[in-house]
Scaffold this motif. Sequence first.
Motif, PDB file in Angstrom:
ATOM      1  N   PHE A   1       0.845  -1.193   0.000  1.00  9.10           N
ATOM      2  CA  PHE A   1       0.000   0.000   0.000  1.00  9.10           C
ATOM      3  C   PHE A   1       0.883   1.247   0.000  1.00  9.10           C
ATOM      4  O   PHE A   1       1.993   1.230   0.523  1.00  9.10           O
ATOM      5  CB  PHE A   1      -0.893   0.036   1.243  1.00  9.10           C
ATOM      6  N   PHE A   2       0.355   2.328  -0.553  1.00  6.47           N
ATOM      7  CA  PHE A   2       1.073   3.600  -0.471  1.00  6.47           C
ATOM      8  C   PHE A   2       0.074   4.740  -0.352  1.00  6.47           C
ATOM      9  O   PHE A   2      -1.058   4.655  -0.838  1.00  6.47           O
ATOM     10  CB  PHE A   2       1.975   3.821  -1.695  1.00  6.47           C
ATOM     11  N   THR A   3       0.492   5.780   0.341  1.00  9.12           N
ATOM     12  CA  THR A   3      -0.284   7.019   0.381  1.00  9.12           C
ATOM     13  C   THR A   3       0.673   8.186   0.223  1.00  9.12           C
ATOM     14  O   THR A   3       1.839   8.106   0.627  1.00  9.12           O
ATOM     15  CB  THR A   3      -1.092   7.151   1.683  1.00  9.12           C
ATOM     16  N   TYR A   4       0.196   9.228  -0.383  1.00 13.04           N
ATOM     17  CA  TYR A   4       0.984  10.450  -0.599  1.00 13.04           C
ATOM     18  C   TYR A   4       0.092  11.626  -0.278  1.00 13.04           C
ATOM     19  O   TYR A   4      -1.098  11.630  -0.605  1.00 13.04           O
ATOM     20  CB  TYR A   4       1.453  10.529  -2.052  1.00 13.04           C
ATOM     21  N   TRP A   5       0.652  12.634   0.384  1.00 14.90           N
ATOM     22  CA  TRP A   5      -0.096  13.870   0.616  1.00 14.90           C
ATOM     23  C   TRP A   5       0.854  15.058   0.572  1.00 14.90           C
ATOM     24  O   TRP A   5       2.055  14.933   0.802  1.00 14.90           O
ATOM     25  CB  TRP A   5      -0.828  13.818   1.961  1.00 14.90           C
TER      26      TRP A   5
ATOM     27  N   ALA B   1      -2.723  -0.543   8.321  1.00 16.88           N
ATOM     28  CA  ALA B   1      -3.405  -1.724   7.778  1.00 16.88           C
ATOM     29  C   ALA B   1      -3.851  -2.593   8.950  1.00 16.88           C
ATOM     30  O   ALA B   1      -3.032  -2.963   9.802  1.00 16.88           O
ATOM     31  CB  ALA B   1      -2.499  -2.508   6.844  1.00 16.88           C
ATOM     32  N   LEU B   2      -5.127  -2.895   8.996  1.00 11.50           N
ATOM     33  CA  LEU B   2      -5.723  -3.694  10.062  1.00 11.50           C
ATOM     34  C   LEU B   2      -5.981  -5.103   9.538  1.00 11.50           C
ATOM     35  O   LEU B   2      -6.535  -5.276   8.451  1.00 11.50           O
ATOM     36  CB  LEU B   2      -7.031  -3.045  10.514  1.00 11.50           C
ATOM     37  N   VAL B   3      -5.574  -6.123  10.301  1.00  9.10           N
ATOM     38  CA  VAL B   3      -5.807  -7.519   9.930  1.00  9.10           C
ATOM     39  C   VAL B   3      -6.865  -8.086  10.866  1.00  9.10           C
ATOM     40  O   VAL B   3      -6.725  -8.015  12.094  1.00  9.10           O
ATOM     41  CB  VAL B   3      -4.508  -8.347  10.012  1.00  9.10           C
ATOM     42  N   LEU B   4      -7.932  -8.641  10.285  1.00  9.38           N
ATOM     43  CA  LEU B   4      -9.045  -9.207  11.046  1.00  9.38           C
ATOM     44  C   LEU B   4      -9.201 -10.682  10.723  1.00  9.38           C
ATOM     45  O   LEU B   4      -8.878 -11.128   9.612  1.00  9.38           O
ATOM     46  CB  LEU B   4     -10.355  -8.485  10.712  1.00  9.38           C
ATOM     47  N   ASP B   5      -9.748 -11.452  11.691  1.00  5.26           N
ATOM     48  CA  ASP B   5     -10.005 -12.868  11.422  1.00  5.26           C
ATOM     49  C   ASP B   5     -11.374 -13.032  10.770  1.00  5.26           C
ATOM     50  O   ASP B   5     -12.055 -12.045  10.448  1.00  5.26           O
ATOM     51  CB  ASP B   5      -9.869 -13.702  12.700  1.00  5.26           C
ATOM     52  N   GLU B   6     -11.813 -14.282  10.588  1.00  4.96           N
ATOM     53  CA  GLU B   6     -13.070 -14.529   9.871  1.00  4.96           C
ATOM     54  C   GLU B   6     -14.279 -13.987  10.614  1.00  4.96           C
ATOM     55  O   GLU B   6     -15.346 -13.765  10.025  1.00  4.96           O
ATOM     56  CB  GLU B   6     -13.254 -16.032   9.615  1.00  4.96           C
TER      57      GLU B   6
ATOM     58  N   ILE C   1       3.235   0.386   3.212  1.00  2.00           N
ATOM     59  CA  ILE C   1       3.126  -0.829   4.017  1.00  2.00           C
ATOM     60  C   ILE C   1       3.319  -2.016   3.085  1.00  2.00           C
ATOM     61  O   ILE C   1       2.676  -2.110   2.034  1.00  2.00           O
ATOM     62  CB  ILE C   1       1.762  -0.933   4.726  1.00  2.00           C
ATOM     63  N   ASP C   2       4.217  -2.911   3.457  1.00  2.00           N
ATOM     64  CA  ASP C   2       4.528  -4.101   2.672  1.00  2.00           C
ATOM     65  C   ASP C   2       3.951  -5.309   3.405  1.00  2.00           C
ATOM     66  O   ASP C   2       4.258  -5.533   4.587  1.00  2.00           O
ATOM     67  CB  ASP C   2       6.048  -4.241   2.549  1.00  2.00           C
ATOM     68  N   LEU C   3       3.119  -6.096   2.714  1.00  2.00           N
ATOM     69  CA  LEU C   3       2.497  -7.278   3.312  1.00  2.00           C
ATOM     70  C   LEU C   3       2.836  -8.520   2.500  1.00  2.00           C
ATOM     71  O   LEU C   3       2.705  -8.512   1.267  1.00  2.00           O
ATOM     72  CB  LEU C   3       0.977  -7.115   3.358  1.00  2.00           C
ATOM     73  N   ARG C   4       3.244  -9.575   3.176  1.00  2.00           N
ATOM     74  CA  ARG C   4       3.433 -10.872   2.520  1.00  2.00           C
ATOM     75  C   ARG C   4       2.123 -11.638   2.659  1.00  2.00           C
ATOM     76  O   ARG C   4       1.762 -12.078   3.755  1.00  2.00           O
ATOM     77  CB  ARG C   4       4.581 -11.633   3.176  1.00  2.00           C
ATOM     78  N   LEU C   5       1.414 -11.790   1.563  1.00  2.00           N
ATOM     79  CA  LEU C   5       0.074 -12.365   1.639  1.00  2.00           C
ATOM     80  C   LEU C   5       0.083 -13.778   2.205  1.00  2.00           C
ATOM     81  O   LEU C   5      -0.846 -14.182   2.905  1.00  2.00           O
ATOM     82  CB  LEU C   5      -0.579 -12.342   0.251  1.00  2.00           C
ATOM     83  N   GLY C   6       1.130 -14.537   1.912  1.00  2.00           N
ATOM     84  CA  GLY C   6       1.195 -15.894   2.447  1.00  2.00           C
ATOM     85  C   GLY C   6       1.383 -15.949   3.947  1.00  2.00           C
ATOM     86  O   GLY C   6       1.101 -16.975   4.577  1.00  2.00           O
TER      87      GLY C   6
ATOM     88  N   PHE D   1      -4.143   7.436  -2.522  1.00  2.00           N
ATOM     89  CA  PHE D   1      -3.826   6.110  -1.983  1.00  2.00           C
ATOM     90  C   PHE D   1      -3.762   5.131  -3.144  1.00  2.00           C
ATOM     91  O   PHE D   1      -4.413   5.329  -4.175  1.00  2.00           O
ATOM     92  CB  PHE D   1      -4.918   5.677  -0.992  1.00  2.00           C
ATOM     93  N   GLY D   2      -3.011   4.073  -2.971  1.00  2.00           N
ATOM     94  CA  GLY D   2      -2.988   3.039  -4.000  1.00  2.00           C
ATOM     95  C   GLY D   2      -2.357   1.763  -3.479  1.00  2.00           C
ATOM     96  O   GLY D   2      -1.919   1.680  -2.322  1.00  2.00           O
ATOM     97  N   PHE D   3      -2.320   0.754  -4.337  1.00  2.00           N
ATOM     98  CA  PHE D   3      -1.613  -0.472  -3.965  1.00  2.00           C
ATOM     99  C   PHE D   3      -0.888  -1.040  -5.170  1.00  2.00           C
ATOM    100  O   PHE D   3      -1.259  -0.817  -6.317  1.00  2.00           O
ATOM    101  CB  PHE D   3      -2.549  -1.501  -3.324  1.00  2.00           C
ATOM    102  N   MET D   4       0.179  -1.779  -4.865  1.00  2.00           N
ATOM    103  CA  MET D   4       0.999  -2.454  -5.860  1.00  2.00           C
ATOM    104  C   MET D   4       1.008  -3.941  -5.555  1.00  2.00           C
ATOM    105  O   MET D   4       0.795  -4.355  -4.407  1.00  2.00           O
ATOM    106  CB  MET D   4       2.434  -1.915  -5.833  1.00  2.00           C
TER     107      MET D   4
END
Length: 724
Positions: A494-498, A511-516, A551-556, A583-586
């Motif tokens: 993710f990235f944000t610029y202002w 970035a918030l991580v939630l369970d099921e 923010i860099d996230l390893r999806l696995g 905002f955006g994502f790569m």
Amino acid sequence: MVHALEHLVVRHSLRLPVPTGPAGDGTAAARRFDAALMTAGFKLSAELIERLSGLAGPTVVETAVRTLATVRGLLGDHVRHNVHFVDFPANVPDTLDFWMACVAEAIEDGAVGTGALDRLRAGVLDLLTLPSYGRYRHTYEEMLAAHDELIAAAGDRLTVLHLGGDAEAEVSGLYLALAGSTTPLGEEHLRDLAVLAEHCADGPQPGTITVRENRAVVNRARLRVAAAPLLDTVTDVLRLACALAEGDVTLREPTRFRALSRPYRRALLTGLDAVVAASPAKLADVSAHAETWKRLGERLHPHEYPHLPHAAEVFAVARGERKVPSVDSRVEELLVRGDVTGAAELLASAAPGRLFRALDRLLRGAAEGKEQDAVLAAAERAAPEVSGRVVLSVREHVQNRAGGSPERRVFVNREGKAWVTADTRAPLGDAVRERLVEMLDAETRRRLPDPGHLLIDPEVLGVALPLSGRAATAGFGVLPRGSVSPVEGELLRFFTYWREAGRTTDHDLSALVLDENHATVTWLSYTALTDVEGKHSGDITSAPDGASEFIDLRLGAVRGTFIVPQVHVFSGEGFDEAAECFFGFMLRESAQAGRPFEPRTVRMKSDLRGPGRVALPLAFRRDDEGRWHAHWLHLYLRGTPSANRVEEHRVSIAVLLRGLLGRTPLTVRHLVALMRESGTPVTLWDGRALPDAPVTYIGLERPDGLAPGSRVLTPENLRDLLPA
């Protein structure tokens, strides 16, 4: 002048108007142009390369310079993206270790005063008092030197830029498409329409302009070339006055009216007089904006135009000197008396669109049997007079009323502001819902044009229909709210610029991580720089020249089911106040390396221009088979005036997400199914050979090689798919 509008065509359609200039051998320049575009994840179509190769080299270079600037702006590559930790995502320290290092450095340099030391001894740490916190400690060039080149990967995005038509025709076509849109436009598109309307005021015009905000923008341009404005309600005149004052044509925000020239005053009052003379009942609309009318009257001086008596009546109603009950007040009176059938009949004849928006309420208030049948019969008679957008919106509403009412109800207004409340509505009976669905689908099916052979990219079927202009923000790769799209890659960044306009401004990416069950697993933010899932690039606390966070996230490695990126206003200017904010994502593979921001890996970049102090652009969900999908939100929460953090909002975000993802949006799949039922031939494209004959193609991107005469519908113009 047309060259000045070329960037609008490229941005809205990903087509480059036919370049013009002296003939020559531009082959080498065209290849360099193509290579430069590929660094940003774009490529020239074969047809466009052929056209450019036949022009002189300098002409190709000039075209390339203009186009590259537009493309890089689309992606967010027009600015320099630095990071706090120079070799991010490598060597990001533990949060507490980093804070203590900042404290130690400040003490060593004597930058911490006695009072601050006393607070530290008491266990209070103000990060903003530490000189090394929140500021870049290296130049952009030093950051670049710390990173290897990006390694090409098969999953890198490659967007084709196609050859358009004649520049004037492309500009006119874009104007007609925006002005004639059946859905309200977002703020950026409305501004673009204003620019195009000025240029196209003397040219072809849409047959109808159904969206009132669009009509106001077009009417302003028509007045400036002495053409008669298009007015058929008193509110049309009010919107036009707001447009002339550079105010809000949506009428959501108050407009400060300025002195108007006599020709403009005469045109507004003449139009107002004609509308009321033709239909005195339209005076009932005045009370909805009475205060605005009174302020406008001070600028128009209607008493100077005694030959326009009907215009004067409008201001008499606004001042309360004449009583004209509105349709809404008459409906409320009938409902208070328990006359649901009478209310439905009144709305059917006077305001069919309002009848459709009130159907749920009327059906809940009607007795089962004859009274409900009368309401449904009134809706069936009024259906042909209701806009296609409203028909589809009600269809979406009805399909989410199945199985009774949920415990919580989510509201999203036109600006993207969201809130949740208890749902106290009584359920709609199955028979009523089924009859409504049948009626709404039949009306939609009746209006759908014959598209010929439909060629469908399967990935577009999950894209939500753009039933509102605020359902998506301006940017690149943006899909309407409610859309679901697959996410493929090992790393999600993710990235944000202002960039602040006038006050010191701190925006924070989290970035918030939630369970099921939507319970918190963890988060990444300036208070939690590292975790199993990934890393944060570091906090930047001011942006006079622009600032970025990643923010860099390893999806696995993600332990939860949901990932919710968000941008918080910690201090200073809000999203709609900052000079620039997006905002955006790569998506990347783990071995690709590269700079923190690499334009050809950008999958989405959207502007942040909404109310509130917390932005929720989208969320990511892992399905039962382990595949990730993006769920598009485009929402804003009120938040607090300052010091917004993910920790404080995680519960409310979880509640909001549960409610939103529990809804079923109306998608492209719905309209394709209706067209198939009507006998339209439909082919799901496998990405290989394209038909030789013209088709109507619906997909996420236009493929290269469609037969001449084909119609193309992609997210940029998906609103054209909606029936009028």
